[in-house]
Design a protein around this motif. Structure first.
Motif, PDB file in Angstrom:
ATOM      1  N   LEU A 172      15.301   9.199  75.769  1.00  0.00           N
ATOM      2  CA  LEU A 172      15.357   8.790  77.160  1.00  0.00           C
ATOM      3  C   LEU A 172      16.815   8.847  77.601  1.00  0.00           C
ATOM      4  N   LYS A 173      17.117   9.773  78.487  1.00  0.00           N
ATOM      5  CA  LYS A 173      18.502  10.015  78.885  1.00  0.00           C
ATOM      6  C   LYS A 173      19.166   8.769  79.470  1.00  0.00           C
ATOM      7  N   GLU A 174      18.424   8.018  80.256  1.00  0.00           N
ATOM      8  CA  GLU A 174      18.988   6.861  80.947  1.00  0.00           C
ATOM      9  C   GLU A 174      19.551   5.808  79.984  1.00  0.00           C
ATOM     10  N   HIS A 175      18.896   5.632  78.822  1.00  0.00           N
ATOM     11  CA  HIS A 175      19.319   4.583  77.879  1.00  0.00           C
ATOM     12  C   HIS A 175      19.708   5.127  76.506  1.00  0.00           C
ATOM     13  N   ASN A 176      19.605   6.452  76.318  1.00  0.00           N
ATOM     14  CA  ASN A 176      19.928   7.094  75.040  1.00  0.00           C
ATOM     15  C   ASN A 176      19.148   6.476  73.867  1.00  0.00           C
ATOM     16  N   LEU A 179      14.097  13.210  79.927  1.00  0.00           N
ATOM     17  CA  LEU A 179      14.172  13.339  78.475  1.00  0.00           C
ATOM     18  C   LEU A 179      15.165  14.394  78.019  1.00  0.00           C
ATOM     19  N   LEU A 180      15.769  14.122  76.895  1.00  0.00           N
ATOM     20  CA  LEU A 180      16.596  15.086  76.183  1.00  0.00           C
ATOM     21  C   LEU A 180      15.884  15.377  74.860  1.00  0.00           C
TER      22      LEU A 180
END
Length: 173
Positions: A73-77, A13-14
């Protein structure tokens, strides 16, 4: 203080400030009846409930009474939830609460726990509070599990905003 973790990260997470443009992405939370099944007093109309929540988020930032971060969610922004520290009054005492909500399509994947644990860690490091609470309706077992995974224990059961709730607490000293 707004207690935001802007730019902080966890493994997945960001954390960033909630923006007005997040409204459409967050609306599905209020469109899912299970999101508010445990809480009396929420707006019955999903759009009105989402508007009220966003108004409160921005008022808290303005008034320095805590704040919610968007969890990306960092993987999918993509936005998966909200988490933050909120100044609350419980039984006449000012408390600092870890609050969290996750979009229904991301329930059960550990995002609330991951975000809440990050908030606990940063609160302890920055000495923002000697303890934290979570206010959780007594039948909301998913949120209670998040609090327990974050090391919190039930301190008491009380009434909060016309709901019977458990106050979960963790000491940080």
């Amino acid at each position: 203080m707004d207690y935001l973790l802007e730019g902080e990260e966890t493994a997945r997470l960001l954390f960033r400030k909630v923006l007005p443009s997040d409204y459409d992405s967050w609306l599905p939370f209020h469109q899912e009846p299970k999101s508010t099944q445990y809480w009396d007093g929420t707006q019955p109309n999903p759009e009105a409930a989402c508007e009220e929540q966003f108004t409160n988020i921005f008022l808290r930032h303005k008034n320095k009474t805590g704040g919610m971060n968007a969890l990306i969610l960092k993987e999918h922004n993509v936005l998966v939830g909200l988490c933050g520290l909120l100044v609350q009054e419980v039984d006449g005492s000012k408390e600092l609460e870890i609050g969290y909500s996750i979009l229904p399509k991301y329930w059960g994947l550990g995002f609330a726990t991951e975000a809440a644990m990050k908030y606990k860690e940063v609160t302890k490091q920055n000495k923002w509070a000697s303890h934290l609470i979570s206010i959780i309706q007594i039948d909301n077992s998913p949120s209670q599990r998040v609090a327990e995974k974050n090391g919190m224990k039930i301190e008491k059961t009380t009434s909060y905003k016309n709901n019977t709730v458990h106050i979960f607490r963790i000491d940080l000293a």
